[in-house]
Motif scaffolding. Structure first.
Motif, mmCIF file in Angstrom:
data_model
loop_
_atom_site.group_PDB
_atom_site.id
_atom_site.type_symbol
_atom_site.label_atom_id
_atom_site.label_comp_id
_atom_site.label_asym_id
_atom_site.label_seq_id
_atom_site.Cartn_x
_atom_site.Cartn_y
_atom_site.Cartn_z
ATOM 1 N N GLY A 164 0.583 -1.184 0.069
ATOM 2 C CA GLY A 164 -0.181 0.096 -0.112
ATOM 3 C C GLY A 164 0.735 1.244 -0.112
ATOM 4 O O GLY A 164 0.326 2.103 0.051
ATOM 5 N N ARG A 165 2.102 1.067 -0.098
ATOM 6 C CA ARG A 165 2.996 2.487 -0.227
ATOM 7 C C ARG A 165 2.781 3.091 -1.258
ATOM 8 O O ARG A 165 3.127 4.346 -1.348
ATOM 9 C CB ARG A 165 4.243 1.995 0.272
ATOM 10 C CG ARG A 165 4.682 1.593 1.349
ATOM 11 C CD ARG A 165 6.118 1.092 1.631
ATOM 12 N NE ARG A 165 7.079 1.980 1.254
ATOM 13 C CZ ARG A 165 8.394 1.682 0.511
ATOM 14 N NH1 ARG A 165 8.543 0.411 0.372
ATOM 15 N NH2 ARG A 165 9.257 2.605 0.394
ATOM 16 N N PHE A 166 2.737 2.369 -2.337
ATOM 17 C CA PHE A 166 2.881 2.993 -3.582
ATOM 18 C C PHE A 166 1.400 2.734 -4.602
ATOM 19 O O PHE A 166 0.570 1.937 -4.302
ATOM 20 C CB PHE A 166 4.216 2.440 -4.573
ATOM 21 C CG PHE A 166 5.143 2.892 -4.081
ATOM 22 C CD1 PHE A 166 5.893 4.294 -3.871
ATOM 23 C CD2 PHE A 166 6.115 1.840 -3.550
ATOM 24 C CE1 PHE A 166 7.083 4.371 -3.374
ATOM 25 C CE2 PHE A 166 7.242 2.112 -3.050
ATOM 26 C CZ PHE A 166 7.773 3.259 -2.987
ATOM 27 N N LEU A 167 0.949 4.197 -5.465
ATOM 28 C CA LEU A 167 -0.154 4.000 -6.101
ATOM 29 C C LEU A 167 0.619 4.244 -7.452
ATOM 30 O O LEU A 167 1.135 4.948 -7.815
ATOM 31 C CB LEU A 167 -1.074 5.101 -5.825
ATOM 32 C CG LEU A 167 -2.111 5.422 -6.968
ATOM 33 C CD1 LEU A 167 -3.086 3.960 -6.919
ATOM 34 C CD2 LEU A 167 -3.104 6.497 -6.380
ATOM 35 N N ALA A 168 0.225 3.295 -8.396
ATOM 36 C CA ALA A 168 0.712 3.356 -9.721
ATOM 37 C C ALA A 168 -0.215 3.722 -10.716
ATOM 38 O O ALA A 168 -1.505 3.229 -10.578
ATOM 39 C CB ALA A 168 1.433 2.298 -10.223
ATOM 40 N N ALA A 169 -0.289 4.750 -11.507
ATOM 41 C CA ALA A 169 -1.150 4.986 -12.845
ATOM 42 C C ALA A 169 -0.573 4.944 -14.052
ATOM 43 O O ALA A 169 0.499 5.506 -14.174
ATOM 44 C CB ALA A 169 -1.835 6.425 -12.313
ATOM 45 N N GLY A 170 -1.066 4.477 -14.947
ATOM 46 C CA GLY A 170 -0.412 4.081 -16.229
ATOM 47 C C GLY A 170 -1.316 4.652 -17.437
ATOM 48 O O GLY A 170 -2.615 4.862 -17.363
ATOM 49 N N GLY A 171 -0.700 4.842 -18.558
ATOM 50 C CA GLY A 171 -1.430 5.356 -19.765
ATOM 51 C C GLY A 171 -0.487 5.946 -20.788
ATOM 52 O O GLY A 171 0.448 5.150 -20.981
#
Lengths: 425, 547
Positions: free
Chosen positions: B420-427
């Motif tokens: 839960g330390r990182f949130l990744a968003a891709g596109g």
């Protein structure tokens, strides 16, 4: 405003004489007069003045996401089709507002002009011909402006809302019939008299210019000065009608109905211009060249197009203007049935659709068919030539007549084609 | 298009509990998930192979029965043929006897009449002639009776013969299917036996070689083909099935061990996303027609148990909360909706987005929900109150293209690290031509605590296209991205250091990805009409020697 095209043009000498004769002789007609602005053209009209509005979906709108949906097939994409107010005509769910106006509109689903190049497809759709080396046919807006505009109209015959186009569109018809571009949704530039000039001073200035022009013209060729003076005269007339470009007068209710975005404002401007008497208005909506993510972009673009276009059609009907206003929704071509790896559709001129309505057009009719997954026309194949004949007939003009370029006859519409009579009322 | 709605670590823990509760698998403490699932696969394959073997034996037994029936029918037919022949002979003899008796009787009668009419004949002669005639008549009557009997016997024998012929024909008709069934069963046994052997070898290999996933090991191991491109995919928590959302509006299910395909028709448009309801065997699917469907997914023929008209326009993403209470959905109507999983009741509507919402994901702790939209804005919502907490700026994943007058990009992939330390968003980022899809696959890494972006990641190669799905590996320190442009790619990064680790080219664009709970396999939904299974684990040798 100097019009170099007119140099050495016998046609313009004729035009001048014809124009003057037209003013004096009324609709009596003179050989070679029929293609010009004035009573000759007016005599062709079957009723009151006709207008044309083209909604040009630049880049090539997908027929499968608009007028000829194929849900559930390998080419259909994710969108469904919906019933419309015209029984038996289903269109894409991306056009829910337009669907409620389909009883005023009709579709042609069988266009095959075999062209997948933007420029060439655009030329076909706007001139009704394929490009020919060394010769340019007049674009639809210029041709209609020339033939449908009243001779004494102070208004430009062809206005392109949003800008674009150019004098080349008028071709041999002359720059008078070229589009007047209204960039960024405002009126023409320099429409107001300069603040330093009083009305009296401005009038004196114009009189002096006319006097000098007349002296200059003595013993010289007439066409250049003719066009030169004509341009000034038209500009002066336009300045006198500047109110029609005061789009700040749009009501909040109208803005709400049409949408406050650029295309909504442009559609509202188109309505106001037509109501003010402008003959031909072209409204661009860009862009549909969706090689990537066709569905997301069509969702976005058609989501913007749908409501103002439907409001425009609704207003034309509510104001009893539909019988006199031909509405055309076109692109340079459609898009491939095949969905590419980018979830896009590519250029496709082989089986696609347009929407028509208003003047001279039957209501709620679908002409032509494509096969189950839209990869080929199966019934009533037509091309740009057929469409031009149809436009002409719809506004009461005879497409088999000629324009004259340097006294050479130029068929107004492709002689090899004919009108799509099934859609004409 | 979607990644995980539950962190993978959490997912595996829940899975083990779930499987244990179902009695499906044992998970000895500390055993690597790869080994657990390899053993499970081996067990399933062995069971299938055993079942297939049983089918072969059953088919062989049935064939034997059929063959014996033919033999019996043939014997019976032989007996009846002999009986018919005997009856015919007896009949013919009876006919002969009757003919002779009739003649004798006629002669005797003639003679008696003659004697009677002879005036010279005495009474004794007359009486004898009459008696002879009577006797002959009686004999003829008896012969007639015998003939009648023989005729009846012959008819019976003929009927019996017909019946035995018919019985033989029936037995012969039954033989062919029995032979076919046996051949088919034997044919099916071979690949299943091979699968079982391979699965057992893999399990044996993983028992001695720790099954650790590494990017460089990635390789294609299975391809499932259908008629149209796949838009979405998900491997179920049992690891038995992969589900694909196909562009023919169906869901297709394949058994990952047995490769058996089952269609799940029900949606009217493309299926955009899947979620599994924790603690149940229910699969949720969300499609562009705006509906959510709940499926009894593991059934031989999966059925829908609930349908919810969730959104106006497309549903693009769904996620179940880790505790299984809620399902969040979002789409083109710009509203996030929270549903109660047990009955599909609408609990809450979360407003605030200004463009199409592409993704929703719950934080592994279950206390927060994140939603991401077309314009590159991500919103955090507190689950307890469903209040908006903060926004994340993912603008590098959005561009308004002034040439085409269109917004492009958006949050195409969304994933939390297992801790839960990182949130990744891709596109897609650095877009130079929106309508041609020219731009770089891009991932933004956010520090969950601060909400700040800590890394912007691209593939090592100069690939042009978009990330369509993201998932953190549950135990290894890499993040996986899948996507495509003209072709496809799998990309691996270290999210903590912001390092691009490895690029793996794909033959076709991948629109979605799902990691198997074994942490080794992943499924890709591909443009080329396939669901592909890739393996990141150590490659078993061709043949593992028995211990």
């Amino acid at each position: 405003m100097f019009c170099s095209y007119a140099c050495n043009s016998a046609e313009h000498s004729i035009t001048r004489r014809g124009f003057l004769q037209g003013l004096t002789a009324g609709a009596a007609g003179v050989a070679g007069f029929s293609g010009m602005v004035g009573p000759g053209a007016a005599a062709e009209l079957t009723s009151s003045q006709k207008h044309v509005v083209v909604f040009y979906l630049a880049g090539g709108v997908s027929q499968l996401e608009t007028w000829d949906p194929k849900p559930g097939t390998d080419t259909g994409g994710p969108f469904d089709q919906i019933q419309t107010s015209a029984p038996g005509i289903d269109i894409s769910e991306l056009l829910p507002h337009t669907a409620q106006q389909m009883h005023h509109l009709s579709v042609i689903r069988s266009i095959n002009h075999k062209e997948g190049d933007h420029g060439k497809g655009d030329y076909i759709m706007q001139t009704g011909r394929r490009q020919e080396p060394g010769f340019v046919y007049p674009y639809l807006g210029s041709a209609m402006a020339k033939q449908l505009s009243p001779a004494d109209s102070p208004l430009p015959g062809y206005i392109h809302v949003g800008g674009g186009g150019g004098k080349a569109e008028a071709a041999f018809l002359g720059p008078k019939y070229a589009p007047l571009g209204l960039a960024d949704g405002g009126g023409p530039a320099n429409l107001n008299r300069h603040a330093a000039l009083t009305e009296v001073t401005d009038l004196k200035r114009r009189e002096l210019r006319n006097k000098l022009s007349q002296r200059f013209a003595t013993g010289r060729r007439q066409a250049e000065t003719e066009v030169y003076n004509q341009s000034y005269d038209q500009a002066a007339k336009l300045m006198s009608k500047k109110d029609i470009f005061d789009f700040k007068r749009m009501t909040d209710l109208d803005l709400e109905r049409y949408g406050k975005h650029e295309f909504g404002r442009h559609c509202l401007m188109a309505r106001n211009l037509i109501e003010s008497g402008v003959t031909f208005v072209k409204v661009n909506h860009t862009n549909y060249d969706t090689h990537s993510e066709n569905f997301n972009f069509h969702l976005e673009q058609l989501g913007e197009f749908d409501r103002p276009f439907a409001a425009f059609v609704s207003d034309m009907a509510a104001r009893s203007m539909l019988d006199n206003v031909l509405i055309i929704v076109m692109s340079e071509f459609g898009r491939t049935p095949r969905i590419n790896p980018l979830a896009g559709r590519d250029h496709w001129g082989n089986a696609w659709s347009i929407c028509l309505g208003g003047a001279g057009i039957k209501r709620g009719v679908a002409v032509g068919k494509t096969n189950a997954n839209g990869t080929a026309v199966t019934d009533r194949e037509v091309d740009g030539g057929h469409l031009f004949h149809t436009y002409y007939r719809a506004v009461g003009l005879d497409p088999t007549k000629n324009f004259y370029d340097n006294q050479r006859p130029v068929a107004k519409a492709d002689p090899k084609a004919s009108a799509i009579t099934e859609i004409l009322s | 298009m979607r990644l995980t709605q539950i962190s993978s670590t959490c997912c595996f823990g829940m899975l083990v509990c779930f499987l244990a509760a179902q009695g499906w698998t044992d998970n000895p403490a500390g055993e690597a998930p790869g080994l657990t699932f390899a053993k499970r696969d081996a067990q399933r394959a062995s069971e299938a192979a055993q079942a297939s073997t049983n089918l072969v034996a059953d088919a062989a037994a049935k064939l034997q029965v059929a063959e014996k029936a033919i033999a019996d029918a043939t014997a019976a037919k032989g007996i009846t043929e002999k009986t018919v022949a005997d009856a015919l002979a007896a009949l013919q003899a009876a006919e002969t006897a009757k003919t002779a008796a009739d003649k004798v009787s006629a002669d005797a009668a003639t003679n008696a009449q003659k004697v009677k009419d002879d005036a010279a004949a005495d009474q004794a002669a007359k009486d004898k002639a009459q008696q002879d005639a009577t006797t002959a008549q009686t004999t003829a009557a008896a012969a007639a009776e015998v003939l009648k009997t023989r005729q009846a016997e012959k008819i019976t024998a003929d009927a019996n013969q017909v019946n035995t012929v018919k019985a033989l024909e029936l037995a012969q008709v039954a033989l062919k299917p029995a032979q076919g069934a046996k051949t088919e069963a034997e044919k099916n046994l071979a690949p299943i036996a091979a699968i079982a052997k391979s699965a057992q070898e893999k399990a044996a290999f993983y028992a001695t070689t720790p099954p650790v996933a590494t990017p460089e090991a990635v390789r294609l191991i299975q391809t499932f083909t259908h008629t149209r491109p796949f838009q979405s995919c998900r491997i179920d928590p049992t690891g038995d099935f992969v589900f694909g959302g196909c562009q023919d509006n169906t869901i297709q299910r394949w058994d990952l061990v047995l490769a058996k395909q089952v269609p799940l028709p029900g949606h009217r448009s493309w299926v955009a996303d899947f979620a599994f309801q924790p603690g149940t065997n229910l699969l949720l699917s969300a499609a562009y027609e705006g509906k959510l469907l709940w499926w009894e997914a593991p059934l031989v023929t999966p059925t829908t148990v609930r349908t919810v008209a969730a959104h106006k326009g497309q549903v693009r993403s769904i996620a179940c909360s880790p505790d299984g209470q809620f399902v969040a959905s979002a789409g083109n109507d710009k509203v996030v909706r929270i549903w109660r999983t047990t009955d599909g009741a609408l609990l809450k509507e979360l407003a605030g987005h200004n463009s199409h919402i592409y993704h929703v994901a719950f934080h592994p702790n279950g206390k927060h929900l994140v939603t991401g939209e077309l314009l590159g804005i991500m919103k955090q919502w507190e689950v307890a109150s469903w209040q908006h907490v903060r926004d994340f700026d993912a603008k590098p994943l959005h561009k308004y293209d002034p040439t085409f007058h269109a917004d492009c990009g958006g949050i195409r992939g969304l994933a939390f690290s297992p801790d839960g330390r990182f949130l990744a968003a891709g596109g897609i980022g650095e877009v130079t031509n929106a309508f041609a899809g020219i731009g770089k696959p891009t991932v933004l890494i956010f520090d969950w605590l601060t909400g700040q972006r800590v890394h912007l990641l691209n593939p090592k190669s100069n690939f042009q296209g978009s990330v369509w799905a993201l998932q953190f590996h549950p135990t290894q320190d890499f993040l996986i991205g899948a996507g495509g442009g003209g072709s496809g790619g799998l990309w691996f990064w270290n999210a903590e250091t912001g390092t691009a680790l490895f690029d793996f080219p794909l033959p076709a664009a991948a629109y979605d990805m799902s990691l198997h709970p074994d942490g080794l396999r992943l499924a890709l939904a591909c443009y080329d009409n396939t669901l592909k299974i890739y393996d990141l684990g150590p490659k078993p040798p061709a043949a593992v020697p028995p211990k």
